[in-house]
Scaffold this motif. Structure first.
Motif: not given
Length: 217
Positions: A53-58
């Protein structure tokens, strides 16, 4: 890339008297903390299996360039704090720089992380007055705070040595805005813009609630 939509508006308050308020309850909890954009501990998550359920963006446009943040999609009926707990629980095993910790902020459909550091620049204890303000050009609402002399001095000394970094304005555990410090802030007037709300009517309701709370009403 997450775009900052909020500004910190400050200035010297001239001829302003402290209002008298009758306290009928605790103030909203306020913390202003420096965002640690010099470190990027979540960058390694780009190369690892992510928690469910976790995403990573910049995001960028800061003095050190690009940094990473984590997010979760807010479930139907789930509060920001509930979604934030899911996120911080999922990130609990991530190694962070000494003295840093993660806080949460809200976007339209998700809850995201911010890496903050050090002691608060100011807290609700520094607030001596609050009013609801409306931007005549955009129609958006905010909360305008007057802080005491120690708070004003703390803001000035912190911003003088941290131009180009961000400051997170956190109310009741949720980042409301994280503006970039553009110059030394000399004065005692801080404006909190309200991000992540569905409408200007919701902004006004939230602004009025915070104004009353900061005034101890």
């Amino acid at each position: 890339m997450h775009l900052l939509k909020s500004l910190l508006v400050v200035g010297v308050l001239l001829g302003c008297e402290k209002r008298s308020h009758v306290s009928s309850g605790p103030k909203a909890k306020l913390e202003v903390l420096l965002v640690d954009d010099a470190n990027d501990p979540l960058a390694k998550m780009d190369k690892e299996p992510l928690p469910a359920g976790v995403g990573v963006l910049t995001e960028g446009a800061f003095r050190e360039g690009i940094v990473h943040y984590a997010y979760v999609i807010q479930d139907h009926g789930e509060t920001v704090l509930q979604a934030g707990k899911r996120l911080t629980d999922a990130l609990a095993s991530q190694a962070l720089p000494a003295g840093d910790h993660l806080v949460i902020g809200s976007t339209t459909f998700s809850v995201r992380s911010y890496l903050v550091k050090g002691a608060p620049v100011i807290t609700e204890a520094n607030v001596v007055d609050a009013v609801t303000a409306k931007d005549s050009s955009t129609g958006h609402y905010s909360v305008s705070l007057t802080v005491d002399p120690p708070g004003a001095m703390s803001i000035e000394s912190t911003t003088k040595t941290n131009v180009g970094w961000r400051m997170a304005i956190i109310v009741d555990g949720i980042v409301q805005s994280a503006p970039i410090i553009r110059s030394t802030i000399t004065g005692g007037h801080v404006q909190i813009t309200l991000g992540g709300l569905a409408s200007t009517n919701d902004e006004k309701i939230q602004a009025d609630r915070l104004t009353k709370s900061f005034n101890g009403q």
